[in-house]
Design a protein around this motif. Structure first.
Motif, PDB file in Angstrom:
ATOM      1  N   ARG A  99      40.431  30.823  37.218  1.00 58.88           N
ATOM      2  CA  ARG A  99      39.522  31.934  36.960  1.00 58.88           C
ATOM      3  C   ARG A  99      39.793  33.044  37.952  1.00 58.88           C
ATOM      4  N   SER A 100      39.841  34.250  37.422  1.00 58.93           N
ATOM      5  CA  SER A 100      40.042  35.422  38.275  1.00 58.93           C
ATOM      6  C   SER A 100      38.722  35.796  38.943  1.00 58.93           C
ATOM      7  N   ASP A 101      38.792  36.727  39.862  1.00 60.36           N
ATOM      8  CA  ASP A 101      37.585  37.139  40.579  1.00 60.36           C
ATOM      9  C   ASP A 101      36.557  37.793  39.661  1.00 60.36           C
ATOM     10  N   ASP A 102      37.013  38.351  38.519  1.00 64.66           N
ATOM     11  CA  ASP A 102      36.073  38.943  37.561  1.00 64.66           C
ATOM     12  C   ASP A 102      35.748  37.973  36.427  1.00 64.66           C
ATOM     13  N   LYS A 104      37.518  35.899  34.515  1.00 63.53           N
ATOM     14  CA  LYS A 104      38.376  35.740  33.342  1.00 63.53           C
ATOM     15  C   LYS A 104      39.169  34.446  33.498  1.00 63.53           C
ATOM     16  N   ILE A 106      42.235  32.259  32.867  1.00 63.15           N
ATOM     17  CA  ILE A 106      43.639  32.525  32.574  1.00 63.15           C
ATOM     18  C   ILE A 106      44.395  31.206  32.504  1.00 63.15           C
ATOM     19  N   LEU A 159      45.242  41.680  38.244  1.00 62.63           N
ATOM     20  CA  LEU A 159      44.150  40.722  38.339  1.00 62.63           C
ATOM     21  C   LEU A 159      44.018  40.283  39.793  1.00 62.63           C
ATOM     22  N   TYR A 160      42.819  39.849  40.164  1.00 65.18           N
ATOM     23  CA  TYR A 160      42.570  39.400  41.530  1.00 65.18           C
ATOM     24  C   TYR A 160      42.116  37.943  41.504  1.00 65.18           C
ATOM     25  N   PHE A 161      42.737  37.123  42.365  1.00 63.83           N
ATOM     26  CA  PHE A 161      42.394  35.723  42.508  1.00 63.83           C
ATOM     27  C   PHE A 161      42.103  35.443  43.982  1.00 63.83           C
ATOM     28  N   ARG A 165      45.875  40.179  45.099  1.00 65.97           N
ATOM     29  CA  ARG A 165      46.202  41.094  44.002  1.00 65.97           C
ATOM     30  C   ARG A 165      47.474  40.615  43.291  1.00 65.97           C
ATOM     31  N   LEU A 188      48.324  29.904  42.804  1.00 62.63           N
ATOM     32  CA  LEU A 188      47.083  30.190  42.081  1.00 62.63           C
ATOM     33  C   LEU A 188      46.348  28.904  41.707  1.00 62.63           C
TER      34      LEU A 188
END
Length: 804
Positions: A99-102, A104, A106, A159-161, A165, A188
Motif C-alpha cells: 500500500r502506498s502512502d495515499d 493505493k 499496488i 507514488l510514495y511508500f 518517492r 517495497l
C-alpha cells in the motif's frame, strides 16, 4: 482462362449493382466469426501466455522453480547457485502487494531488469513528472499499463511508500502488476532477499535432470504446460466457446436471407451466361472461387472485429481469470491467420450446406429430413439425459434440445395459420393466407430469434439460479460479524480477542498448500481450518443440508476425519469414506472423508480439518486472520473501534459482514459479465436478421400490397395489418423460446455446471424477468421489422400497381 475471367468480372459487376446485398452477406458471416474469433483467441492466448517472460522479453518459459509446499518464498542465494552451475536462463521473480502512502493497493512484480540492457531491448517510453525533466532511473521505477494508470488516477507520475518517492512510467503489456526491478520490489515488499519463484527458459532433457538433482528439496520444478490455471480454466473457456459457436450459427441464419436473395437474383444471370455459351464447368468453377473469396473476406473481417471485442472485454476477463483461476499473466489478443482459416472453413461449410439444400432432391426430401431430424434429436436427448458424464456430452444434449425445437417450430407456427380462425373479417382472412405465403422466407429469422432467445433465457435461468444459491450460500458461509486480518495473527492475539467484551467466539482461517497423488500426477489441494472442532465450522453447508457434527472433524491420530468440497467430489471422485493421503514435502498424513460441503466459486480441491491436525502434523500454513462472532445485541461498530484502536488496524484489516458479502457478490458477478456481453451480441445479430428478412421480402410483398391498395385499403390499415402479422409470428416464436430456454437452463444447471465446474444448485424461475425480457425483445423486433415496412407502405399506389 479468359472465359473464367469474364464470368468472374460479370459476378463482380453484379455485386457493384447490389452493394447492399454484399454488405448484408458479409455482416452475417463476419459477426458470427467475430464471436468465435474472440473466444478462441482468448483461449489461444491463455494457452500461449508463457511465450514471453515476466520481463516482457520474447523468451518462452519452459519451467518454473517454486517454493516447497507450505513455504512462501525461495532464498536469493539459490539464484547464485543456479548461475554458478550454468543455469543462466533461470531468472528470479518477486511478487506481492503493497500500500502506498495515499492508501493505493499496488500489485508489484519484481524482475531482473538488467535483461533489458543485456538483451538490447529498447526501454519503454516513460512519462515525465511535472517536477522533473530528467530521465527516470530504470531500476527505481514502477512500470504500469495505461489501463492500470487510469484506474489508479495518479495526479502525478510518482507514488510514495513510507516516505520514499518512486517514479511511475507507462508500459504496455504490464497487465495488473506494476513491473519493476527486483531490487526495488525487495525494498517495497520487505522481502529480505526472498523471491517468489524462478522462470527457466529452454531446458533440455539433460539440463532438466541436472536441475532436479541440484534443487533437491529446496524447490519444486514445474512444467509451464502443467500449471494450475490450465487445469482450472478449461471449463470457463469451454462455455465461452460453446456460446460463441451458438452466436456463429445465429449469424449464419442472418446470412441466409442475403444468400437467398442473391441466389434468386443470380438465377436469370446464370441462365443468360449459359445461353451465351459459357460452359457449365466454368460457371461452377467461378461459383466456387466466388464463395471461397467471400468466405475468406468474411472470416478476415470477423477476426479483426473479434480481436477488438476480446481486447475491449479483457479487463473483466482478466479479473475473473485472476480471481478464480490463478491467471498470472496479462493477455492481449492479436490477429491470427489460424483463426481466419477456421472461420473460412466454417463459412464454406455454411454456404455449401445452403447450396445442397437448394437442389431439387433436398427440397423434395425436406419433410422427411425434418422428421428424421426430430426423431434423431429426440432419441439423442433422451439417451444423453440418462448417460451424459462429460462436458462434451452435456453440450451435445443442449444441441439435441435445440434441434428438437428447430424441427417443431416451423410446423407449429404454420399450424396457427392453418386452423380455422373465429372471424370472417376480410383483412384478417387475407393476413392468415398471406402469412402462410411469407413464412418460408421468414423461416431463417424465426429460427435465429428462437435460438438467440432460447440461449438468452437459458442463461438467465442459470444466472438467476446461481445468484439465488449464492445468496443462500453467503448467508451461511459468511456468518461471522467481523473479519480481522492483522499483519501477524498469533495465538496470543486470538486469546485477547476472545477476552474482548461482547465477543462470543473467535474462529481462525488457516490455509496450507499440499498435494495428493492421483494416478500418475500430483493434484494440488488446499487444506483449510476454521478452528479446533465442529463449533467453528458451522458456517459450512453440507450436501443435502445435513447437520455438521463433531464426528465430521475428528482429530484423533488413528482416525482423522476431513470434509471435501463439492468440486473435489465431482471432479476427482472423492466420495464420503474415501481415505486420502496428503503430502507437503516430507510431511504427510492420511484422513478419511466424512462429508462434502458446497463451495461455490472454487474449482479446485479444498479439504477442511481441525486446526489441531495441522499443528500436530507440522504442516506449514498461512494464518490469514480471525472470524469474530459477537454476542446477541452487541454493537459491531463499537467492538470494531475497540479492536482497531488496540491493535492499530487499518480500515482494510477489519471488515464487517455486509461489506465482505458485498465484495464476494461483486466478485462473482464479474464471472457472468462476458456471458452477458456475448448474449447481447447474439440477440443483436438475431434482431438484425429480422430486419434483413423484412427487407428482402419487400419485392415479394409489392404485388399483394398493390392489390389491397387498389381495393381501398389505406396506408395506415396496411401498415397496421403487416405489423400484426409480424407481431403474431414473432410472438409465437417467443412463446416457443420460453420452454426452450427453460430446458436449456435445466441442462446447464443439471449437467454443465456440475460436470464443468463441480457445483450443483436448484433451478429457480423468475417468471417476471422472463416475460419482461420477452416483451422487450418483441417490441424491439417489431420496431426493426417496421422500418422496411414503412418504406413499402409509403410507396405510391400507382408504382405498386405497375408491379402487378
Amino acid at each position: 482462362m479468359s472465359e473464367l475471367r469474364l464470368i468472374l468480372l460479370t459476378y463482380s459487376q453484379f455485386y457493384r449493382r447490389h452493394i447492399g446485398l454484399l454488405v448484408l452477406f458479409l455482416i452475417g458471416l463476419s459477426l458470427g466469426s467475430a464471436l468465435l474469433s474472440a473466444t478462441l483467441g482468448l483461449s489461444q492466448e491463455a494457452a500461449q501466455r508463457y511465450q514471453t517472460s515476466t520481463a516482457l522479453l520474447a523468451q518462452p518459459v519452459s519451467h518454473f522453480i517454486r517454493p516447497p509446499l507450505g513455504e512462501s518464498g525461495l532464498p536469493f542465494s539459490l539464484w547464485q547457485r543456479l548461475s554458478a552451475a550454468g543455469f543462466v536462463q533461470a531468472q528470479p521473480v518477486l511478487e506481492g502487494r503493497v500500500r502506498s502512502d495515499d492508501n493505493k493497493l499496488i500489485a508489484v512484480r519484481g524482475v531482473n531488469l538488467l535483461q533489458w540492457q543485456t538483451a538490447g531491448v529498447t526501454q519503454p517510453a516513460q512519462r515525465q513528472s511535472e517536477q522533473s525533466n530528467t530521465e527516470l532511473a530504470l531500476f527505481d521505477t514502477l512500470f504500469m499499463s495505461p489501463e492500470r494508470l487510469a484506474r489508479l488516477q495518479l495526479d502525478e507520475a510518482v507514488l510514495y511508500f513510507n516516505g520514499e518517492r518512486v517514479p511511475v512510467s507507462q508500459l504496455d503489456g504490464a497487465g495488473h502488476f506494476a513491473l519493476t526491478d527486483i531490487s526495488l520490489a525487495d525494498r517495497l515488499l520487505k522481502a529480505q532477499g526472498q523471491v517468489s519463484y524462478f522462470e527457466v527458459a529452454g531446458l533440455n532433457a539433460a539440463q532438466l535432470q541436472q536441475l532436479k538433482i541440484l534443487l533437491g528439496n529446496e524447490g519444486r520444478l514445474e512444467s509451464a504446460e502443467a500449471q494450475t490455471f490450465d487445469a482450472l480454466s478449461g471449463a470457463f473457456f469451454f462455455n465461452l466457446q460453446a456460446l460463441a459457436l451458438l452466436g456463429y450459427v445465429v449469424g449464419a441464419f442472418l446470412s441466409l436471407n442475403a444468400i437467398k436473395l442473391a441466389y434468386q437474383s443470380r438465377l436469370s444471370l446464370q441462365q443468360q451466361m449459359a445461353t451465351l455459351g459459357c460452359r457449365q464447368g466454368q460457371l461452377l468453377k467461378a461459383l466456387c472461387l466466388e464463395v471461397t473469396i467471400l468466405s475468406v473476406v468474411a472470416a478476415t473481417l470477423g477476426n479483426l472485429l473479434g480481436v477488438l471485442m476480446a481486447n475491449l472485454m479483457m479487463g473483466d476477463i482478466s479479473a475473473v481469470l485472476s480471481s478464480f483461476y490463478q491467471l498470472d499473466r496479462s493477455l492481449t489478443v492479436s490477429f491470427d491467420v489460424t483463426l481466419v482459416l477456421i472461420g473460412t472453413v466454417l463459412n464454406l461449410a455454411v454456404l455449401s450446406a445452403f447450396m445442397v439444400l437448394q437442389t431439387s432432391i433436398a427440397q423434395r426430401l425436406t419433410k422427411w429430413l425434418t422428421l428424421a431430424l426430430l426423431v434423431l434429436a429426440g432419441v439423442g436427448a433422451l439417451t444423453l439425459v440418462a448417460l451424459a458424464q462429460t462436458k462434451w456430452q452435456a453440450l451435445l444434449l443442449c444441441a439435441c434440445v435445440l434441434l428438437v425445437f428447430f424441427a417443431l417450430t416451423p410446423p407449429l407456427v404454420r399450424l396457427v395459420f392453418r386452423v380455422r380462425w373465429p372471424t370472417q373479417a376480410p383483412l384478417l382472412v387475407w393476413l392468415k393466407g398471406d402469412s402462410l405465403t411469407q413464412l418460408p422466407a421468414l423461416l431463417s429469422s424465426v429460427l435465429a430469434i428462437l435460438m438467440a432467445m432460447g440461449a438468452a433465457i437459458g442463461m438467465q435461468v442459470m444466472v438467476g439460479s446461481f445468484s439465488s444459491a449464492l445468496d443462500a450460500h453467503l448467508q451461511t458461509r459468511l456468518n461471522a460479524d467481523l473479519y480481522v486480518r492483522p499483519d501477524n495473527p498469533t495465538a496470543q492475539m486470538r486469546q485477547a480477542l476472545m477476552d474482548t467484551p461482547d465477543v462470543a467466539q473467535v474462529g481462525v482461517y488457516w490455509s496450507a498448500q499440499s498435494e495428493v497423488r492421483m494416478g500418475n500426477e500430483n493434484v494440488p489441494v488446499t487444506l483449510m481450518s476454521f478452528g479446533e472442532d465442529a463449533r467453528y465450522h458451522q458456517h459450512l453447508t453440507l450436501l443435502n443440508k445435513q447437520p455438521l457434527h463433531a464426528s465430521h472433524l475428528s482429530n484423533a491420530d488413528e482416525a482423522i476425519s476431513c470434509l471435501v468440497n463439492e468440486p473435489g467430489m465431482r471432479h476427482y471422485d472423492l466420495a464420503v469414506g474415501t481415505l486420502i493421503h496428503l503430502q507437503q514435502g516430507e510431511r504427510a498424513f492420511s484422513c478419511q472423508i466424512s462429508g462434502v460441503f458446497y463451495d461455490y466459486g472454487e474449482p479446485g480441491i479444498n479439504l477442511v480439518v481441525s486446526s489441531s491436525v495441522i499443528v500436530r502434523q507440522a504442516f506449514l500454513y498461512d494464518a490469514v486472520g480471525f472470524m469474530l462472532t459477537l454476542e446477541q445485541g452487541a454493537d459491531a461498530e463499537q467492538v470494531a473501534d475497540v479492536i482497531s484502536q488496540r491493535w492499530s488496524l487499518a480500515g482494510h484489516q477489519l471488515v464487517h459482514n455486509q461489506v465482505f458479502k458485498h465484495y464476494a457478490k461483486q466478485l462473482f458477478s464479474q464471472t457472468f459479465l462476458v456471458t452477458h456481453a456475448l448474449n447481447i451480441c447474439i440477440m443483436a445479430i438475431a434482431l438484425f436478421g429480422v430486419w434483413v428478412s423484412f427487407l428482402t421480402l419487400g419485392r415479394q410483398q409489392l404485388q399483394p400490397m398493390a392489390v389491397l391498395q387498389t381495393l381501398g385499403v389505406t396506408q395506415k390499415q396496411l401498415l397496421l395489418l403487416k405489423l400484426c402479422q409480424a407481431g403474431l409470428i414473432l410472438s409465437l416464436t417467443l412463446l416457443l423460446a420460453v420452454p426452450l430456454g427453460i430446458l436449456l437452463g435445466w441442462v446447464l444447471l443439471e449437467y454443465v455446471m456440475p460436470i464443468a465446474f463441480g457445483w450443483s444448485m436448484a433451478m429457480v424461475l423468475s417468471w417476471g424477468d422472463i416475460w419482461g425480457f420477452c416483451a422487450v425483445v418483441l417490441v424491439l423486433a417489431l420496431v426493426v421489422s417496421a422500418i422496411p415496412l414503412l418504406k413499402l407502405v409509403k410507396r405510391n399506389v400507382a408504382d405498386n400497381v405497375v408491379q402487378l
